[in-house]
Write a protein that holds these residues in place. Structure first.
Motif, mmCIF file in Angstrom:
data_model
loop_
_atom_site.group_PDB
_atom_site.id
_atom_site.type_symbol
_atom_site.label_atom_id
_atom_site.label_comp_id
_atom_site.label_asym_id
_atom_site.label_seq_id
_atom_site.Cartn_x
_atom_site.Cartn_y
_atom_site.Cartn_z
ATOM 1 N N VAL A 78 0.857 -1.191 0.000
ATOM 2 C CA VAL A 78 0.000 0.000 0.000
ATOM 3 C C VAL A 78 0.889 1.236 0.000
ATOM 4 O O VAL A 78 1.816 1.359 0.817
ATOM 5 C CB VAL A 78 -0.933 0.000 1.224
ATOM 6 N N ARG A 79 0.613 2.145 -0.908
ATOM 7 C CA ARG A 79 1.459 3.327 -1.077
ATOM 8 C C ARG A 79 1.434 4.224 0.157
ATOM 9 O O ARG A 79 2.469 4.758 0.565
ATOM 10 C CB ARG A 79 0.984 4.092 -2.317
ATOM 11 N N LYS A 80 0.261 4.399 0.776
ATOM 12 C CA LYS A 80 0.166 5.269 1.951
ATOM 13 C C LYS A 80 0.999 4.728 3.106
ATOM 14 O O LYS A 80 1.606 5.486 3.860
ATOM 15 C CB LYS A 80 -1.295 5.414 2.367
ATOM 16 N N GLU A 81 1.041 3.414 3.234
ATOM 17 C CA GLU A 81 1.833 2.816 4.310
ATOM 18 C C GLU A 81 3.326 3.077 4.094
ATOM 19 O O GLU A 81 4.053 3.391 5.040
ATOM 20 C CB GLU A 81 1.564 1.313 4.357
ATOM 21 N N VAL A 82 3.785 2.965 2.858
ATOM 22 C CA VAL A 82 5.194 3.228 2.559
ATOM 23 C C VAL A 82 5.529 4.691 2.843
ATOM 24 O O VAL A 82 6.566 5.007 3.445
ATOM 25 C CB VAL A 82 5.505 2.872 1.097
ATOM 26 N N ALA A 83 4.654 5.607 2.424
ATOM 27 C CA ALA A 83 4.904 7.033 2.654
ATOM 28 C C ALA A 83 4.895 7.360 4.149
ATOM 29 O O ALA A 83 5.679 8.204 4.613
ATOM 30 C CB ALA A 83 3.858 7.876 1.923
ATOM 31 N N ALA A 84 4.027 6.698 4.919
ATOM 32 C CA ALA A 84 3.959 6.977 6.352
ATOM 33 C C ALA A 84 5.214 6.503 7.076
ATOM 34 O O ALA A 84 5.666 7.144 8.032
ATOM 35 C CB ALA A 84 2.717 6.308 6.947
ATOM 36 N N VAL A 85 5.811 5.406 6.625
ATOM 37 C CA VAL A 85 7.003 4.874 7.288
ATOM 38 C C VAL A 85 8.258 5.608 6.851
ATOM 39 O O VAL A 85 9.082 6.018 7.673
ATOM 40 C CB VAL A 85 7.127 3.360 7.010
ATOM 41 N N THR A 86 8.421 5.800 5.546
ATOM 42 C CA THR A 86 9.657 6.393 5.027
ATOM 43 C C THR A 86 9.694 7.906 5.130
ATOM 44 O O THR A 86 10.775 8.497 5.054
ATOM 45 C CB THR A 86 9.854 5.988 3.563
ATOM 46 N N LYS A 87 8.523 8.567 5.276
ATOM 47 C CA LYS A 87 8.438 10.033 5.368
ATOM 48 C C LYS A 87 8.993 10.722 4.115
ATOM 49 O O LYS A 87 9.525 11.833 4.179
ATOM 50 C CB LYS A 87 9.206 10.554 6.602
ATOM 51 N N LEU A 88 8.868 10.073 2.951
ATOM 52 C CA LEU A 88 9.320 10.657 1.694
ATOM 53 C C LEU A 88 8.136 11.247 0.944
ATOM 54 O O LEU A 88 6.968 10.922 1.217
ATOM 55 C CB LEU A 88 10.004 9.596 0.833
ATOM 56 N N CYS A 89 8.441 12.105 -0.040
ATOM 57 C CA CYS A 89 7.382 12.755 -0.800
ATOM 58 C C CYS A 89 6.676 11.728 -1.694
ATOM 59 O O CYS A 89 7.255 10.694 -2.052
ATOM 60 C CB CYS A 89 7.953 13.897 -1.639
ATOM 61 N N PRO A 90 5.415 11.977 -2.072
ATOM 62 C CA PRO A 90 4.663 10.998 -2.875
ATOM 63 C C PRO A 90 5.328 10.671 -4.208
ATOM 64 O O PRO A 90 5.225 9.534 -4.691
ATOM 65 C CB PRO A 90 3.298 11.674 -3.076
ATOM 66 N N GLU A 91 6.030 11.645 -4.816
ATOM 67 C CA GLU A 91 6.654 11.375 -6.116
ATOM 68 C C GLU A 91 7.779 10.345 -5.992
ATOM 69 O O GLU A 91 7.917 9.449 -6.842
ATOM 70 C CB GLU A 91 7.199 12.673 -6.724
ATOM 71 N N ASP A 92 8.593 10.462 -4.927
ATOM 72 C CA ASP A 92 9.664 9.483 -4.733
ATOM 73 C C ASP A 92 9.102 8.095 -4.466
ATOM 74 O O ASP A 92 9.599 7.092 -5.004
ATOM 75 C CB ASP A 92 10.558 9.918 -3.574
ATOM 76 N N VAL A 93 8.066 8.022 -3.627
ATOM 77 C CA VAL A 93 7.459 6.720 -3.328
ATOM 78 C C VAL A 93 6.862 6.104 -4.595
ATOM 79 O O VAL A 93 6.976 4.893 -4.838
ATOM 80 C CB VAL A 93 6.391 6.870 -2.233
ATOM 81 N N LYS A 94 6.244 6.933 -5.434
ATOM 82 C CA LYS A 94 5.669 6.427 -6.684
ATOM 83 C C LYS A 94 6.765 5.885 -7.599
ATOM 84 O O LYS A 94 6.579 4.859 -8.269
ATOM 85 C CB LYS A 94 4.889 7.539 -7.378
ATOM 86 N N ASP A 95 7.919 6.558 -7.639
ATOM 87 C CA ASP A 95 9.028 6.051 -8.453
ATOM 88 C C ASP A 95 9.479 4.682 -7.960
ATOM 89 O O ASP A 95 9.750 3.774 -8.763
ATOM 90 C CB ASP A 95 10.194 7.038 -8.412
ATOM 91 N N PHE A 96 9.588 4.513 -6.626
ATOM 92 C CA PHE A 96 9.988 3.215 -6.083
ATOM 93 C C PHE A 96 9.035 2.116 -6.537
ATOM 94 O O PHE A 96 9.464 1.042 -6.978
ATOM 95 C CB PHE A 96 10.009 3.256 -4.549
ATOM 96 N N LEU A 97 7.734 2.382 -6.401
ATOM 97 C CA LEU A 97 6.734 1.365 -6.714
ATOM 98 C C LEU A 97 6.678 1.062 -8.204
ATOM 99 O O LEU A 97 6.498 -0.088 -8.608
ATOM 100 C CB LEU A 97 5.363 1.812 -6.205
ATOM 101 N N GLU A 98 6.828 2.094 -9.034
ATOM 102 C CA GLU A 98 6.793 1.859 -10.476
ATOM 103 C C GLU A 98 7.979 1.047 -10.965
ATOM 104 O O GLU A 98 7.919 0.445 -12.038
ATOM 105 C CB GLU A 98 6.739 3.198 -11.217
ATOM 106 N N HIS A 99 9.080 1.036 -10.202
ATOM 107 C CA HIS A 99 10.241 0.243 -10.601
ATOM 108 C C HIS A 99 9.943 -1.246 -10.594
ATOM 109 O O HIS A 99 10.525 -2.001 -11.390
ATOM 110 C CB HIS A 99 11.419 0.529 -9.656
ATOM 111 N N MET A 100 9.074 -1.699 -9.687
ATOM 112 C CA MET A 100 8.938 -3.138 -9.477
ATOM 113 C C MET A 100 7.502 -3.621 -9.343
ATOM 114 O O MET A 100 7.291 -4.812 -9.058
ATOM 115 C CB MET A 100 9.731 -3.536 -8.223
ATOM 116 N N SER A 101 6.490 -2.781 -9.519
ATOM 117 C CA SER A 101 5.111 -3.215 -9.293
ATOM 118 C C SER A 101 4.169 -2.489 -10.241
ATOM 119 O O SER A 101 4.560 -1.557 -10.947
ATOM 120 C CB SER A 101 4.705 -2.962 -7.837
#
Length: 692
Positions: free
Chosen positions: A367-390
């Motif tokens: 879940v994207r919101k869970e990753v953003a809540a733990v890592t405290k990174l901006c939504p664009e960076d989290v989206k890049d991480f997820l698009e790499h592998m999912s």
């Protein structure tokens, strides 16, 4: 043929290649001078060079006594440049333009086909040129004269203004904050003219000493233009075939190569890719694809590639996630880079992406919101991480883009186990950085039949559980019978060796009864690290491994425990297991320690190496795990802090929280030393470095 007969060969000249001044010989082209004046007559005041840029500056004296020299013009130029006052910074200290500066520029970019030739006694000696520089007069003194003129005009204008306007008016200024520089902007800045000029100006001048034509040092250096040895072994460059010699005389033009269309910098053809080393090929492929099964990687590398070498290289740039290889974060985000979205440094991005990869090792959905809540990174960076592998699924989250690769997992169990050890180490780091809770560590149980949802009643679940118990009971019964037969055979062999066996008897005191619980647990325990003895792991007897492998396993385990406690004197069982898993990850596949080490074996070995368990009275409402409550310490390390460490361990065995002044007083009483605050801090840091 007639033309060749009319032009006969008059003389043959031997050609030698001189190598003494290779990459040191430059050709200077001076401006045209009158025939009556040679450059040997000119006095060189100074010379300096910038080797990287191949830039030279020469200062030559001007003959002011020559009848062609205009003295009044020379005095006027010196006055315009330096003004009326003369000091060390003056360009012309004699108040007369008595010198001139020459600055060099490259006459040709490619000088590989030029050489300096010396003819002597029927021999021609060639020395390749390293550079051809044209010297032209420098008129920087005119810029200095213009600057002096502007300063005088500004001073005159300032003197005419009234004293009432001495103070400047208050002006409003605007403060702007620059945005984080993107990679494209940085490349444009590096290629700009201003940046190149700045880099050229940063290179320091190297001052040279000039020797005249008739100087003895010049005569000595001139001898290096001749070949030192005339043997053919030292001049193998001149022994070439006719075609090679023709290619050396007329190499392919550089302009023709530049006319070919250039591919984009981020595009590499397969033909170019296969010219690179295997490690570079795998790194480029994984960096571009990001997620790839091992079979696809082998197909891209071409036929004949060794799978073992590929496995060795891919583990350096990728990690195993659900049987597929995912590129490592530090390959995508190298050191000293930052996020194009938020400007976050690469270290923070790598930790956030590692968290996303670790989540996919636990579950197929993130879940994207869970990753953003733990890592405290901006939504664009989290989206890049997820698009790499999912891939995003509506109302479900992000699903790992590739299916689980069962074939690779079955064929390479050693690689899978090694990667699991690496992930355990990464998980431990993420727990410390992000303070992960248990809900983050335990994977969410997705329904196995998510694609085909079914409703199962309570009665059906009970029946399924009963069937599973019956099946497991049958398997356990077979394994128990097999284990019983093996134990009987071992007993029979042991009876045959009884006459040659010596049993060591140890006294048992009345105050300290013998602890047989450990041995009874070893007899009843048929599982080691989750593996049954029928599955290939050694069968523990009395808490120890039987057979010839016990010595090797015990030695390896004892060496690890001893070296670990010599570095960190106090460790919890949880920290010791983490360090042991990292140690296993660094071992080659098939090592003896992979046979299976249980927690009990690890704790017994800790006690056998001279360590003691410290029963720290932790509060009952603590949130620590059972492994974190077990504390082991090296009682005697052989250093100067043994006595202090033992006193500290006795203190903490009575209370888990102690004030510093109490520790200082207790150490002073027990050790007979008056320790100050700094010495107490040093003892605490040395003794509890792992928990500090």
């Amino acid at each position: 043929m007639a033309n060749e007969e009319d032009d006969p060969i008059i003389q043959e000249i031997d050609v030698f290649l001189a190598r003494s001044l290779l990459e040191k010989l430059y050709l200077f082209q001076y401006p045209i001078r009158p025939a009556s004046m040679t450059y040997d007559d000119v006095t060189h005041l100074s010379a300096k060079i910038k080797p990287k840029q191949q830039k030279v500056e020469l200062e030559m004296a001007i003959d002011t006594l020559n009848p062609n020299y205009c003295r009044s013009k020379g005095e006027q130029i010196a006055l315009n440049v330096d003004g009326t006052c003369t000091d060390e910074t003056s360009t012309y200290s004699s108040k007369l333009m008595d010198k001139q500066t020459f600055c060099s520029s490259q006459a040709a970019s490619n000088v590989s086909r030029y050489a300096a030739a010396v003819y002597k006694k029927g021999e021609l000696h060639l020395t390749p040129l390293h550079g051809i520089l044209q010297l032209r007069p420098s008129f920087t003194y005119l810029d200095k004269a213009d600057a002096k003129h502007r300063e005088r005009e500004a001073a005159n204008e300032g003197g005419d203004s009234s004293q009432d306007e001495a103070e400047d008016d208050v002006k409003q200024i605007t403060v702007r904050f620059s945005r984080p520089e993107t990679e494209q902007a940085r490349q444009r800045r590096v290629q700009s003219y201003e940046f190149l000029q700045k880099r050229q100006a940063e290179e320091h001048w190297v001052h040279l000493h000039y020797y005249g034509l008739k100087d003895s040092r010049s005569e000595h250096e001139r001898q290096y233009l001749f070949s030192q040895g005339h043997g053919l072994a030292e001049n193998t460059e001149l022994i070439k075939s006719p075609s090679e010699y023709l290619m050396m005389l007329m190499p392919p033009s550089v302009e023709e190569e530049n006319d070919k269309p250039m591919a984009p910098s981020n595009v590499l053809s397969m033909a170019q890719l296969r010219t690179l080393p295997l490690a570079d090929q795998i790194k480029i492929l994984m960096k571009n694809v990001k997620v790839m099964p091992f079979a696809n990687l082998m197909s891209l590398l071409g036929s004949g590639t060794d799978p073992t070498a590929v496995l060795r290289c891919v583990q350096q740039v990728a990690l195993l996630v659900q049987g597929n290889w995912v590129v490592k974060s530090d390959v995508l985000y190298p050191k000293d880079t930052s996020s194009p979205h938020s400007g976050v440094p690469a270290e923070v991005l790598c930790r956030g992406r590692d968290f996303v990869m670790w989540k996919f090792t636990q579950d197929r959905w993130v879940v994207r919101k869970e990753v953003a809540a733990v890592t405290k990174l901006c939504p664009e960076d989290v989206k890049d991480f997820l698009e790499h592998m999912s891939v995003a699924r509506i109302n479900k989250g992000w699903e790992f883009m590739l299916p689980y690769d069962e074939d690779f997992v079955k064929k390479h169990p050693d690689i899978v186990q090694r990667q699991q050890m690496l992930w355990m180490g990464i998980q431990a780091k993420l727990e410390k950085v992000y303070n992960l809770l248990k809900e983050h560590l335990t994977p969410k149980k997705q329904e196995a039949q998510s694609a085909h949802p079914l409703l199962v009643s309570g009665e059906q679940r009970v029946n399924m559980a009963k069937a599973k118990v019956k099946q497991n009971y049958g398997q356990l019964e077979k394994e128990f019978q097999k284990q019983k037969a093996e134990m009987k055979s071992n007993d029979a062999s042991a009876k045959m060796d009884v006459p040659n066996t010596r049993i060591k008897e140890e006294p048992v005191g009345l105050e300290e009864p013998m602890d047989t619980s450990a041995h009874s647990e070893g007899l009843n325990n048929g599982l080691v690290n989750g593996l049954h003895p029928a599955q290939g792991s050694p069968d523990p007897v009395n808490g120890h491994l039987p057979g010839g492998c016990i010595d090797r396993v015990a030695q390896e385990l004892k060496a690890f425990v001893s070296s670990t406690f010599k570095k960190q004197f106090v460790l919890t069982l949880s920290e010791l297991k983490r360090l042991f898993n990292l140690h296993l990850a660094s071992l080659p596949p098939g090592h003896t320690l992979f046979s299976g080490i249980s927690d009990k074996m690890l704790q017994d070995m800790v006690l056998d190496t001279g360590c003691k368990q410290i029963l720290v009275p932790f509060p009952p409402q603590t949130a620590a795990s059972p492994d974190e409550l077990k504390v082991y310490a090296l009682w005697e390390a052989g250093d100067t802090y043994d006595q202090h460490r033992q006193v500290l361990l006795e203190i903490f065995s009575k209370n888990y929280r102690v004030r510093r002044n109490v520790i200082q007083n207790q150490l002073s009483q027990e050790c007979g030393e008056d320790l100050n605050k700094q010495e107490v801090d040093r003892v605490l840091k040395v003794s509890f470095c792992s928990l500090w």
